[in-house]
Design a protein around this motif. Structure first.
Motif, PDB file in Angstrom:
ATOM      1  N   THR C  52     -33.428   7.855  80.058  1.00  0.00           N
ATOM      2  CA  THR C  52     -32.721   7.156  78.995  1.00  0.00           C
ATOM      3  C   THR C  52     -31.977   6.028  79.569  1.00  0.00           C
ATOM      4  OG1 THR C  52     -30.904   8.908  79.231  1.00  0.00           O
ATOM      5  CG2 THR C  52     -32.586   8.929  77.353  1.00  0.00           C
ATOM      6  N   GLN C  54     -29.310   6.041  81.833  1.00  0.00           N
ATOM      7  CA  GLN C  54     -27.967   6.337  81.991  1.00  0.00           C
ATOM      8  C   GLN C  54     -27.913   6.426  83.764  1.00  0.00           C
ATOM      9  OE1 GLN C  54     -26.038   9.522  79.716  1.00  0.00           O
ATOM     10  NE2 GLN C  54     -28.393   9.605  78.718  1.00  0.00           N
ATOM     11  N   ALA C  74     -29.150   1.543  78.993  1.00  0.00           N
ATOM     12  CA  ALA C  74     -29.368   2.328  78.109  1.00  0.00           C
ATOM     13  C   ALA C  74     -29.588   1.978  76.516  1.00  0.00           C
ATOM     14  CB  ALA C  74     -28.162   3.213  78.233  1.00  0.00           C
ATOM     15  N   ALA C  78     -32.605   2.670  73.978  1.00  0.00           N
ATOM     16  CA  ALA C  78     -32.485   3.355  72.602  1.00  0.00           C
ATOM     17  C   ALA C  78     -33.237   2.560  71.912  1.00  0.00           C
ATOM     18  CB  ALA C  78     -31.049   3.399  72.530  1.00  0.00           C
ATOM     19  N   ILE C  84     -31.661  10.822  72.790  1.00  0.00           N
ATOM     20  CA  ILE C  84     -31.533  12.016  73.820  1.00  0.00           C
ATOM     21  C   ILE C  84     -30.447  12.894  73.116  1.00  0.00           C
ATOM     22  CG2 ILE C  84     -30.082  10.742  75.110  1.00  0.00           C
ATOM     23  CD1 ILE C  84     -30.868  12.714  77.364  1.00  0.00           C
ATOM     24  N   LYS C  85     -30.828  14.117  73.126  1.00  0.00           N
ATOM     25  CA  LYS C  85     -29.441  14.962  72.623  1.00  0.00           C
ATOM     26  C   LYS C  85     -29.049  15.651  73.822  1.00  0.00           C
ATOM     27  CE  LYS C  85     -28.440  19.289  71.058  1.00  0.00           C
ATOM     28  NZ  LYS C  85     -27.207  19.251  71.965  1.00  0.00           N
ATOM     29  N   THR C  86     -27.857  15.426  74.264  1.00  0.00           N
ATOM     30  CA  THR C  86     -27.343  15.861  75.637  1.00  0.00           C
ATOM     31  C   THR C  86     -26.848  17.240  75.501  1.00  0.00           C
ATOM     32  OG1 THR C  86     -25.104  14.888  74.977  1.00  0.00           O
ATOM     33  CG2 THR C  86     -26.565  13.442  76.212  1.00  0.00           C
ATOM     34  N   SER C  90     -22.670  15.020  72.271  1.00  0.00           N
ATOM     35  CA  SER C  90     -22.048  13.775  72.375  1.00  0.00           C
ATOM     36  C   SER C  90     -22.108  13.086  71.096  1.00  0.00           C
ATOM     37  CB  SER C  90     -22.832  12.989  73.622  1.00  0.00           C
ATOM     38  OG  SER C  90     -22.172  11.700  73.500  1.00  0.00           O
ATOM     39  N   VAL C  91     -21.174  13.407  70.222  1.00  0.00           N
ATOM     40  CA  VAL C  91     -20.905  12.670  68.998  1.00  0.00           C
ATOM     41  C   VAL C  91     -19.678  11.950  68.781  1.00  0.00           C
ATOM     42  CG1 VAL C  91     -22.228  14.536  67.999  1.00  0.00           C
ATOM     43  CG2 VAL C  91     -19.980  14.876  68.272  1.00  0.00           C
ATOM     44  N   GLU C 147     -25.419  16.146  65.892  1.00  0.00           N
ATOM     45  CA  GLU C 147     -25.925  15.123  67.224  1.00  0.00           C
ATOM     46  C   GLU C 147     -27.436  14.993  67.003  1.00  0.00           C
ATOM     47  OE1 GLU C 147     -25.538  16.474  71.152  1.00  0.00           O
ATOM     48  OE2 GLU C 147     -25.742  14.518  72.046  1.00  0.00           O
ATOM     49  N   LEU C 150     -27.751  12.344  64.413  1.00  0.00           N
ATOM     50  CA  LEU C 150     -27.697  11.265  65.153  1.00  0.00           C
ATOM     51  C   LEU C 150     -28.758  10.702  65.812  1.00  0.00           C
ATOM     52  CD1 LEU C 150     -24.042  11.007  66.732  1.00  0.00           C
ATOM     53  CD2 LEU C 150     -25.028   9.515  65.115  1.00  0.00           C
ATOM     54  N   VAL C 151     -29.355  11.744  66.714  1.00  0.00           N
ATOM     55  CA  VAL C 151     -30.455  11.088  67.660  1.00  0.00           C
ATOM     56  C   VAL C 151     -31.557  10.832  66.717  1.00  0.00           C
ATOM     57  CG1 VAL C 151     -32.172  11.978  69.186  1.00  0.00           C
ATOM     58  CG2 VAL C 151     -29.875  12.628  69.313  1.00  0.00           C
ATOM     59  N   SER C 153     -31.494   9.534  63.587  1.00  0.00           N
ATOM     60  CA  SER C 153     -31.138   8.644  62.554  1.00  0.00           C
ATOM     61  C   SER C 153     -31.611   7.205  62.852  1.00  0.00           C
ATOM     62  CB  SER C 153     -29.526   8.346  62.354  1.00  0.00           C
ATOM     63  OG  SER C 153     -29.121   7.919  63.631  1.00  0.00           O
ATOM     64  N   THR C 154     -32.017   6.896  64.283  1.00  0.00           N
ATOM     65  CA  THR C 154     -32.444   5.624  64.889  1.00  0.00           C
ATOM     66  C   THR C 154     -33.952   5.829  64.780  1.00  0.00           C
ATOM     67  OG1 THR C 154     -32.014   6.145  66.920  1.00  0.00           O
ATOM     68  CG2 THR C 154     -30.315   5.035  65.779  1.00  0.00           C
TER      69      THR C 154
END
Lengths: 357, 288, 240
Positions: C52, C54, C74, C78, C84-86, C90-91, C147, C150-151, C153-154
């Motif tokens: 990813t 990072q 990063a 994306a 990635i869901k860590t 991470s929200v 989260e 969130l992941v 959503s894109t």
């Protein structure tokens, strides 16, 4: 949704009060008071610049006074050289903005962390102070403008209507300009923060890593925010040079930087109206307590209450320890608590729970 | 040849004074990750303590080397107990609260001592190096710096106190599990750091005089020395002081003292940009 | 043969003297679901970090749809379509659930369409009723779903999940497995997990990591019976 309608009510309120204040004050108040109020308005713009950068952007900037001072000095120097104020005003906004962009690029693309941001910005403003302070001799000049060193630059010509050298601004005009500029800045920032850009910089402040993983480049967003803040502070500096017709290196000093930070902390990070209230409140308090410099006077009053650093220091410590969110957010929390309590009581007594609209 | 010797002494003096004003802060930052923006005021208070003690008849050496560190050390302990200890882990809030403390102390000393500069003349007179004369006091300052740094090294390396300090620095929870009392360690550390700053301020008082706002001159330089130095307290302070002190002195020699300051500050910014973890983040990592 | 969705070539990274990830050659096809298992410290999360952006690899390459992303930033990765869901959620803790999802959705859509998509996502992760709650105040399992939302959503093409079932109740684990299977109908996934039950609910192919390298890759039934795999989890003494 009560949140959104409350927001709208608040905005309208600010607009109405602001406009009323702007048009009524010169008619009702003494000239002295108008003069004082004008500088409060100018400083409030400066407070808003840091509210944007730090309160919303999460960028710890201990040297906002650097852009303020650059704006003031740029206006002064350009005004002496050019004689007509349109270009100097434009330069007074562009130069600090450019400087902010450069410094910002250096810091954000170098991925420098919070704490070090604070130290670097502090150091930058100190460099400016030291440099300008030592330019006292006649050999230090830009064009026809002598930098003046620790003496400062006196007799700065005031603004005139664009391209009309003879239509010079007067005291009342200065007040209208400052207050109008403040209102424009406030509503402009409100618009910016309600936009996608505003949401993204708040996201970056909340969790930079996650914002990055969603595809936003935090370095670029921080850079833009920082530059806008620098431009606003520079504009405030330009107005300040006009207000007092004088500028000196203390404008770059630690005391000035500290004040801006205190306004934002006292007023509340994450709000716009908070820092404005904090700024005007503290300015008014300092003036009311009597001095900007602790006097050598032997009486207790002048040693303690008129002692600006002493009082400001206590305020800052007290707020960090006791009211860390600042006045406006804490007040909002209290109101919400009481509203919530009333709603809970009504539910307990068997009434319909309040429907949030 | 004499000019070289003179320049060498000036450079050593610059390094020594930088190291002296920074080491107290380095200990506090290195141990507790606390950024104490009132550090300059601790230096200032040390200067005032020495001057007041001297004016009461205490020998100047005792005032500088004993009274000043004691007084400022106690002040440091009080500050830690009343302000700092509520803000551990909140680095930004500590910076802000100590900035408030700094303003408060400036206001307080102005109220007590007034705005003017007070001073004591530098003892020890001057020495001759070939065609040049220089103050012998500069040699004293260099000597004090070496003794202080050496003493810190000795304590950290060879005493139980130093071991406890280093252990708590690495891992406070573990140290607590082993019976060490971290809050007490922090209080003592802050007090010691303050005392060292008081000592530095007192020793430098004869050179520049003391006035309430002199802290501002010290705070930026000591901060960038500590941050430029990096995590290791001693090797960081020494290496950063050496680098910045040399740059400062050479720039001053070639141009003006003001530009020397600017050069120092500018060099610091470049260093932090290139080595965000400080010098000892990359080199001398195993150092104390 | 079609270009795989993801491929790593001799991917390595070392810190000091330690090779956290050592010459990993990994391939994933479009819409494939792979589980990644291995003892703690085997390098799984580090591997994810390199995918990813990072963390920059010391050696080797990461190819996404044939494009070399080994040294990309990063946010660029994306945008290319890796989410990635860590391990630790991470929200955006200070924002509401709706605002969280909206930040993701609004990178690709705006206005009314964005609002509709946000509502759909809230429904999908089962948080429509909690939409206006501040995420920081939600329970752990709910934060994991935020989260996840969130992941998603894109709309990434490859989704990395680092211990998605950690700290969840039994029902939540089932719900998460269901969600993963549903996502897998259109997207590729790599899932790191320790919970063997969860793995059995979702997996077909499993890659086993040990000490920074790939130990073995096989179907899930064979992996669970593989003595080598048992060894690295229990330690060689247990086998003796």
């Amino acid at each position: 949704m009560s949140g959104r309608s409350l927001n709208l009510v608040g905005l309208v309120l600010v607009g109405v009060i602001g406009l009323a204040f702007m048009f009524l004050t010169p008619r009702l108040a003494e000239l002295d008071t108008v003069l004082d109020l004008t500088v409060y308005m100018i400083m409030a713009i400066l407070a808003l610049s840091l509210a944007l950068i730090w309160g919303y952007g999460g960028i710890l900037c201990f040297g906002q006074s650097a852009f303020f001072g650059l704006g003031a000095y740029t206006y002064a120097i350009a005004m002496f050289n050019i004689g007509e104020s349109t270009l100097p005003v434009i330069l007074a906004v562009i130069l600090p903005a450019a400087f902010a962009a450069l410094l910002g690029y250096f810091m954000f693309y170098g991925r420098i962390s919070d704490v070090y941001l604070g130290v670097i910005t502090l150091t930058v403003t100190l460099i400016l102070f030291n440099s300008v302070n030592s330019t006292a001799g006649p050999e230090f000049h830009i064009g026809t403008a002598r930098l003046g060193g620790f003496n400062g630059i006196p007799g700065i010509p005031p603004l005139n209507l664009p391209f009309n050298k003879s239509a010079v601004i007067d005291l009342e005009g200065m007040f209208y300009l400052a207050t109008g500029a403040l209102l424009l800045t406030y509503f402009g920032l409100r618009l910016l923060l309600a936009s996608q850009f505003g949401r993204i910089i708040v996201g970056i402040r909340e969790n930079e890593r996650r914002a990055e993983l969603l595809g936003y480049d935090p370095r670029a967003y921080k850079l833009v925010t920082f530059t806008i803040g620098g431009a606003l502070a520079g504009f405030a500096g330009c107005l300040f040079a006009n207000w007092g017709n004088f500028v000196s290196p203390t404008i770059f000093g630690l005391a000035q930087s500290a004040q801006i930070i205190i306004w934002v902390i006292v007023g509340g990070r994450g709000t716009l109206i908070g820092p404005v209230i904090g700024c005007i409140g503290i300015q008014w308090l300092s003036a009311a307590l009597g001095a900007n410099q602790p006097s050598g006077g032997a009486d207790v009053w002048s040693k303690i209450f008129a002692n600006a650093p002493l009082i400001l220091g206590i305020i800052l410590i007290a707020f960090v320890l006791l009211v860390p969110k600042g006045l406006v957010p804490t007040a909002a929390d209290i109101v919400e608590f009481f509203l919530g309590r009333r709603r809970r009581r009504r539910e307990q007594r068997g009434f319909e729970p309040q429907q949030a609209e | 040849m004499d000019l070289v010797a003179l320049l060498a002494i000036q450079v050593l003096y610059a390094i020594a004074s930088l190291a002296l004003i920074s080491v107290g802060l380095a200990i506090i930052f290195g141990m507790m990750r606390v950024i104490n923006l009132a550090h300059g005021e601790f230096l200032m208070l040390g200067g005032y303590a020495a001057i007041v003690a001297t004016s009461r008849g205490i020998s100047i050496w005792l005032s500088m080397l004993v009274v000043a560190p004691l007084v400022v050390g106690i002040i440091g302990l009080i500050v830690e107990r009343t302000i700092i200890r509520f803000l551990y882990g909140r680095m930004i809030d500590t910076m802000l609260a100590t900035w408030g403390l700094s303003l408060f102390l400036v206001g307080l000393t102005t109220a007590i001592f007034g705005n003017t500069t007070v001073g004591i003349s530098a003892p020890l007179g001057s020495i001759q190096i070939g065609d040049y004369r220089t103050s012998a006091y500069t040699l004293f300052v260099i000597a004090v710096a070496m003794v202080v740094l050496g003493a810190i090294f000795a304590v950290m390396r060879w005493t139980r106190l130093g071991l406890i300090a280093r252990g708590t620095m690495q891992n406070a929870n573990m140290a607590a599990a082993l019976g060490v009392n971290p809050p007490r360690v922090y209080a003592v550390t802050f007090g010691v750091g303050a005392a060292l700053s008081g000592l530095a301020g007192a020793v430098l008082a004869p050179v520049s005089g003391v006035f309430p706002t002199i802290g501002a001159a010290y705070v930026a330089k000591s901060f960038i020395t500590v941050i430029g130095g990096g995590a290791a307290v001693l090797s960081g302070t020494v290496s950063a002081s050496a680098l910045f002190g040399t740059i400062n002195q050479i720039a001053t020699f070639v141009t003006t003292p003001v530009f020397g300051e600017v050069a120092l500050l500018a060099a610091a910014i470049v260093l932090i940009r290139l080595l965000p973890q400080g010098i000892t983040g990359r080199f001398f990592r195993r150092g104390l | 043969m079609a270009e795989p969705l993801l491929r790593t070539r001799d991917l390595s990274v070392h810190f000091g003297g330690v090779k956290a990830v050592n010459n990993v050659n990994f391939t994933l096809a479009e819409r494939e679901l792979r589980c990644l298992i291995g003892p703690n410290g085997a390098g799984k999360s580090t591997f994810f970090k390199m995918l990813t952006g990072q963390l920059e690899p010391s050696h080797g390459e990461v190819l996404f749809r044939g494009q070399d992303i080994s040294r990309a930033h990063a946010h660029q990765i994306a945008r290319l379509g890796i989410g990635i869901k860590t391990q630790v959620p991470s929200v955006f803790d200070g924002l509401s659930v709706r605002e969280n999802i909206h930040l993701g959705v609004s990178r690709l859509h705006s206005g009314e369409r964005a609002r509709r998509l946000v509502d759909e996502m809230l429904e999908r992760i089962g948080l429509r009723d909690a939409a206006d709650h501040v995420v920081g105040q939600l329970a752990h399992g709910q934060r994991q779903w935020v989260e996840l939302g969130l992941v998603l959503s894109t709309d990434p093409q490859l989704i990395l999940l680092d211990e998605p079932a950690a700290g969840m109740t039994h029902e939540e684990v089932h719900k998460t497995a269901e969600l993963v299977r549903e996502i897998n109908r259109t997207k590729a996934l790599i899932v790191v997990e320790h919970d063997m039950q969860f793995i059995r609910m979702i997996a077909k192919q499993v890659t086993v990591f040990n000490r920074g390298s790939v130990l073995v890759e096989d179907a899930v039934e064979n992996i669970l019976r593989n003595p080598l795999v048992r060894d690295i989890y229990l330690g060689k003494q247990a086998a003796a």
